[in-house]
Motif scaffolding. Sequence first.
Motif, PDB file in Angstrom:
ATOM      1  N   ASP A  74       0.822  -1.200   0.000  1.00 13.41           N
ATOM      2  CA  ASP A  74       0.000   0.000   0.000  1.00 13.41           C
ATOM      3  C   ASP A  74       0.865   1.264   0.000  1.00 13.41           C
ATOM      4  OD1 ASP A  74       1.019   0.290   2.539  1.00 13.41           O
ATOM      5  OD2 ASP A  74      -0.813  -0.289   3.570  1.00 13.41           O
ATOM      6  N   GLY A  75       0.212   2.413  -0.042  1.00 23.75           N
ATOM      7  CA  GLY A  75       0.902   3.694  -0.046  1.00 23.75           C
ATOM      8  C   GLY A  75       0.335   4.608  -1.106  1.00 23.75           C
ATOM      9  N   PRO A  76       0.766   5.856  -1.140  1.00 21.95           N
ATOM     10  CA  PRO A  76       0.300   6.791  -2.185  1.00 21.95           C
ATOM     11  C   PRO A  76       0.584   6.278  -3.595  1.00 21.95           C
ATOM     12  CG  PRO A  76       1.459   7.970  -0.437  1.00 21.95           C
ATOM     13  CD  PRO A  76       1.655   6.517  -0.163  1.00 21.95           C
ATOM     14  N   ALA A  77       1.656   5.500  -3.747  1.00 20.24           N
ATOM     15  CA  ALA A  77       1.986   4.905  -5.049  1.00 20.24           C
ATOM     16  C   ALA A  77       2.155   3.402  -4.856  1.00 20.24           C
ATOM     17  CB  ALA A  77       3.262   5.521  -5.625  1.00 20.24           C
ATOM     18  N   PRO A  78       1.039   2.646  -4.826  1.00 25.45           N
ATOM     19  CA  PRO A  78       1.143   1.198  -4.607  1.00 25.45           C
ATOM     20  C   PRO A  78       2.042   0.551  -5.653  1.00 25.45           C
ATOM     21  CG  PRO A  78      -1.143   1.932  -4.492  1.00 25.45           C
ATOM     22  CD  PRO A  78      -0.356   3.079  -5.036  1.00 25.45           C
ATOM     23  N   HIS A  79       2.777  -0.462  -5.241  1.00 23.30           N
ATOM     24  CA  HIS A  79       3.646  -1.155  -6.172  1.00 23.30           C
ATOM     25  C   HIS A  79       3.622  -2.643  -5.844  1.00 23.30           C
ATOM     26  CE1 HIS A  79       6.124  -0.542  -2.619  1.00 23.30           C
ATOM     27  NE2 HIS A  79       6.948  -1.472  -3.050  1.00 23.30           N
ATOM     28  N   ARG A  80       4.050  -3.448  -6.788  1.00 27.03           N
ATOM     29  CA  ARG A  80       3.985  -4.897  -6.645  1.00 27.03           C
ATOM     30  C   ARG A  80       5.377  -5.516  -6.629  1.00 27.03           C
ATOM     31  NH1 ARG A  80      -1.389  -6.641 -10.205  1.00 27.03           N
ATOM     32  NH2 ARG A  80      -2.832  -5.280  -9.038  1.00 27.03           N
ATOM     33  N   VAL A  81       5.463  -6.639  -5.903  1.00 24.99           N
ATOM     34  CA  VAL A  81       6.738  -7.321  -5.694  1.00 24.99           C
ATOM     35  C   VAL A  81       6.529  -8.806  -5.975  1.00 24.99           C
ATOM     36  CG1 VAL A  81       8.430  -7.985  -3.945  1.00 24.99           C
ATOM     37  CG2 VAL A  81       7.570  -5.645  -4.009  1.00 24.99           C
ATOM     38  N   PRO A  82       7.442  -9.462  -6.677  1.00 27.44           N
ATOM     39  CA  PRO A  82       7.290 -10.897  -6.942  1.00 27.44           C
ATOM     40  C   PRO A  82       7.614 -11.741  -5.709  1.00 27.44           C
ATOM     41  CG  PRO A  82       9.354 -10.114  -7.854  1.00 27.44           C
ATOM     42  CD  PRO A  82       8.629  -8.894  -7.347  1.00 27.44           C
ATOM     43  N   VAL A  83       6.977 -12.884  -5.612  1.00 26.88           N
ATOM     44  CA  VAL A  83       7.220 -13.850  -4.540  1.00 26.88           C
ATOM     45  C   VAL A  83       7.684 -15.140  -5.198  1.00 26.88           C
ATOM     46  CG1 VAL A  83       6.231 -15.112  -2.597  1.00 26.88           C
ATOM     47  CG2 VAL A  83       5.434 -12.790  -3.114  1.00 26.88           C
ATOM     48  N   SER A  84       8.814 -15.689  -4.766  1.00 30.82           N
ATOM     49  CA  SER A  84       9.304 -16.931  -5.344  1.00 30.82           C
ATOM     50  C   SER A  84       8.441 -18.101  -4.893  1.00 30.82           C
ATOM     51  CB  SER A  84      10.758 -17.163  -4.937  1.00 30.82           C
ATOM     52  OG  SER A  84      10.858 -17.367  -3.541  1.00 30.82           O
ATOM     53  N   ARG A  85       8.453 -19.174  -5.658  1.00 31.85           N
ATOM     54  CA  ARG A  85       7.629 -20.343  -5.353  1.00 31.85           C
ATOM     55  C   ARG A  85       7.969 -20.909  -3.980  1.00 31.85           C
ATOM     56  NH1 ARG A  85       8.146 -25.300  -9.393  1.00 31.85           N
ATOM     57  NH2 ARG A  85      10.295 -25.093  -8.633  1.00 31.85           N
ATOM     58  N   ALA A  86       9.262 -20.910  -3.613  1.00 32.27           N
ATOM     59  CA  ALA A  86       9.665 -21.473  -2.324  1.00 32.27           C
ATOM     60  C   ALA A  86       9.163 -20.656  -1.144  1.00 32.27           C
ATOM     61  CB  ALA A  86      11.187 -21.586  -2.259  1.00 32.27           C
ATOM     62  N   LYS A  87       8.742 -19.406  -1.394  1.00 29.50           N
ATOM     63  CA  LYS A  87       8.339 -18.526  -0.298  1.00 29.50           C
ATOM     64  C   LYS A  87       6.828 -18.357  -0.182  1.00 29.50           C
ATOM     65  CE  LYS A  87      12.241 -17.172   1.515  1.00 29.50           C
ATOM     66  NZ  LYS A  87      12.516 -17.300   2.957  1.00 29.50           N
ATOM     67  N   ILE A  88       6.064 -18.963  -1.101  1.00 29.59           N
ATOM     68  CA  ILE A  88       4.621 -18.740  -1.080  1.00 29.59           C
ATOM     69  C   ILE A  88       3.997 -19.224   0.225  1.00 29.59           C
ATOM     70  CG2 ILE A  88       2.445 -19.413  -2.162  1.00 29.59           C
ATOM     71  CD1 ILE A  88       3.849 -19.426  -4.827  1.00 29.59           C
ATOM     72  N   ALA A  89       4.351 -20.441   0.673  1.00 25.14           N
ATOM     73  CA  ALA A  89       3.762 -20.987   1.896  1.00 25.14           C
ATOM     74  C   ALA A  89       4.089 -20.105   3.100  1.00 25.14           C
ATOM     75  CB  ALA A  89       4.261 -22.407   2.124  1.00 25.14           C
ATOM     76  N   GLU A  90       5.320 -19.638   3.163  1.00 24.74           N
ATOM     77  CA  GLU A  90       5.716 -18.792   4.294  1.00 24.74           C
ATOM     78  C   GLU A  90       4.959 -17.468   4.288  1.00 24.74           C
ATOM     79  OE1 GLU A  90       9.685 -16.461   5.910  1.00 24.74           O
ATOM     80  OE2 GLU A  90       9.905 -18.168   4.556  1.00 24.74           O
ATOM     81  N   VAL A  91       4.819 -16.886   3.091  1.00 20.93           N
ATOM     82  CA  VAL A  91       4.090 -15.617   2.999  1.00 20.93           C
ATOM     83  C   VAL A  91       2.638 -15.810   3.418  1.00 20.93           C
ATOM     84  CG1 VAL A  91       3.218 -13.901   1.377  1.00 20.93           C
ATOM     85  CG2 VAL A  91       5.606 -14.624   1.262  1.00 20.93           C
ATOM     86  N   LYS A  92       2.016 -16.894   2.954  1.00 17.93           N
ATOM     87  CA  LYS A  92       0.625 -17.149   3.347  1.00 17.93           C
ATOM     88  C   LYS A  92       0.506 -17.332   4.856  1.00 17.93           C
ATOM     89  CE  LYS A  92      -1.152 -19.099  -0.962  1.00 17.93           C
ATOM     90  NZ  LYS A  92      -1.780 -20.285  -1.596  1.00 17.93           N
ATOM     91  N   ALA A  93       1.477 -18.023   5.436  1.00 18.06           N
ATOM     92  CA  ALA A  93       1.438 -18.207   6.889  1.00 18.06           C
ATOM     93  C   ALA A  93       1.570 -16.878   7.617  1.00 18.06           C
ATOM     94  CB  ALA A  93       2.553 -19.159   7.312  1.00 18.06           C
ATOM     95  N   ARG A  94       2.443 -16.013   7.132  1.00 20.36           N
ATOM     96  CA  ARG A  94       2.629 -14.714   7.780  1.00 20.36           C
ATOM     97  C   ARG A  94       1.400 -13.829   7.626  1.00 20.36           C
ATOM     98  NH1 ARG A  94       8.010 -13.311   8.707  1.00 20.36           N
ATOM     99  NH2 ARG A  94       7.118 -11.449   9.648  1.00 20.36           N
ATOM    100  N   LEU A  95       0.644 -14.032   6.550  1.00 22.42           N
ATOM    101  CA  LEU A  95      -0.567 -13.237   6.307  1.00 22.42           C
ATOM    102  C   LEU A  95      -1.834 -13.909   6.865  1.00 22.42           C
ATOM    103  CD1 LEU A  95       0.111 -12.147   2.624  1.00 22.42           C
ATOM    104  CD2 LEU A  95       0.269 -10.712   4.660  1.00 22.42           C
ATOM    105  N   GLY A  96      -1.668 -15.070   7.521  1.00 28.29           N
ATOM    106  CA  GLY A  96      -2.811 -15.761   8.072  1.00 28.29           C
ATOM    107  C   GLY A  96      -3.643 -16.471   7.032  1.00 28.29           C
ATOM    108  N   LEU A  97      -3.053 -16.810   5.882  1.00 28.55           N
ATOM    109  CA  LEU A  97      -3.771 -17.451   4.799  1.00 28.55           C
ATOM    110  C   LEU A  97      -3.419 -18.924   4.652  1.00 28.55           C
ATOM    111  CD1 LEU A  97      -3.413 -14.674   2.078  1.00 28.55           C
ATOM    112  CD2 LEU A  97      -5.335 -15.054   3.623  1.00 28.55           C
ATOM    113  N   ALA A  98      -2.568 -19.454   5.526  1.00 27.51           N
ATOM    114  CA  ALA A  98      -2.153 -20.854   5.402  1.00 27.51           C
ATOM    115  C   ALA A  98      -3.338 -21.774   5.647  1.00 27.51           C
ATOM    116  CB  ALA A  98      -1.034 -21.149   6.394  1.00 27.51           C
ATOM    117  N   ARG A  99      -3.396 -22.885   4.890  1.00 29.71           N
ATOM    118  CA  ARG A  99      -4.473 -23.835   5.039  1.00 29.71           C
ATOM    119  C   ARG A  99      -4.329 -24.549   6.371  1.00 29.71           C
ATOM    120  NH1 ARG A  99      -4.467 -26.739  -0.920  1.00 29.71           N
ATOM    121  NH2 ARG A  99      -5.041 -24.889  -2.123  1.00 29.71           N
ATOM    122  N   ARG A 100      -5.465 -24.761   7.017  1.00 31.85           N
ATOM    123  CA  ARG A 100      -5.468 -25.465   8.289  1.00 31.85           C
ATOM    124  C   ARG A 100      -5.916 -26.908   8.029  1.00 31.85           C
ATOM    125  NH1 ARG A 100      -4.929 -21.929  12.441  1.00 31.85           N
ATOM    126  NH2 ARG A 100      -5.241 -19.729  11.954  1.00 31.85           N
TER     127      ARG A 100
END
Length: 397
Positions: free
Chosen positions: A369-395
């Motif tokens: 977010d921010g006045p000028a939102p921008h996007r960042v790539p996530v590598s395949r090896a990091k998807i699970a970790e990112v989801k866990a940090r965002l509370g999106l990991a499957r239970r």
Amino acid sequence: MFLGHDPYLVALSVVIAILGGYTGFGLAARIRGKPDASRRLLLAGAAIFLAVGIWTMHFVGMLAAPLPPDTVYLVLPTIASFLICVLVVGISLFFVSVGEPSLLRVMSSAVLLGLGIVSMHYVGMHGLSGPFAMTHDPAMVVLAVAIAIAAAYGGLRAFLARWGGVQLVLSAVAFGIAVSGMHYTAMLGVRLVPSADGLHHHAGGLAASPQILSLVVTLLCFVIAAGFLLSLVPDPRRRAAAGDAVAVMAADTALPEASAAPISPRLRPGPLGGLGQPPPRAPVSRLPVEGADGTHFIDAADVRSVRADAHYTRVHDGTRERMCPWSISEVEAQLDPGQFVRVHRSHIVAIPHVSLVRKEGDGAVIELDGPAPHRVPVSRAKIAEVKARLGLARRHA
């Protein structure tokens, strides 16, 4: 009108302008993150190589022209044309490198640089001496000025962007073609009127033959070629940073995908629970960023993302990117691992500022977010970790 130029020398003049532009812009790209003394030295080097490239291109083009056989070059105007070129290039680069490069400042510098390049050309032209008088077509003079200013604007934009790789090559090619186009456009408007008495029309002074000028131009061509080849030599620190990034990526992929937070390689505990390892450092509250007037500091809470850029990084605060003198590994080690996560070998993001995450190909994309939102790539090896940090990991049950 000058027709019948030597095509080989014309091609050489364009190549020289391109090599000079590449070397000058390449030196300019290394200015970021340097201390003041090194920054001034690189700025001077960039100005000199650009000026030498422009001036040498001009006189290679002059040697390519079908001039009368007894034409000589007056030494004083020839040297003055070179000094004009160095001076205006240096002033223009300095002017846009001090303070915030606004559009007005860039345009003003482009006009100054363009007029300086044209002045160099016509001063050098009037250094010709022979049994003729020289006149110029006003329309061609105006067109040459317009081309020179456009070339100067493109060159300054390349200097400010500090591009590398393919972008640097393309900008140097465009610059070299534009500068050469200015020269040959101006030459189309030149008229040599033979004098009635067949005598040289100049006020006296030292003169050099085309053969002597050829030797000087050949020497400068070697200087430009040597500078170009040296600019292609990889920076040892950049290779070390690239090796560090590969090591970090390998270490990260070896971790479990759902780990709570990434830990810098230099802070990971040893096999004996940390014996012999340095104690973890407290997270920093600010990151240094480079500006034209010095080093500023940005609060870590305002940081949205960090992107690796050779052995430096680019810090995005939600509005724009600014250069940080730390490597990506150093930034990762200094930031709070509870707030920041390395989502890619070249990217770190602030988890509290993530506004969107989306699967894309084998990896994913995060929007900050921010006045000028921008996007960042996530590598395949990091998807699970990112989801866990965002509370999106499957239970799982």
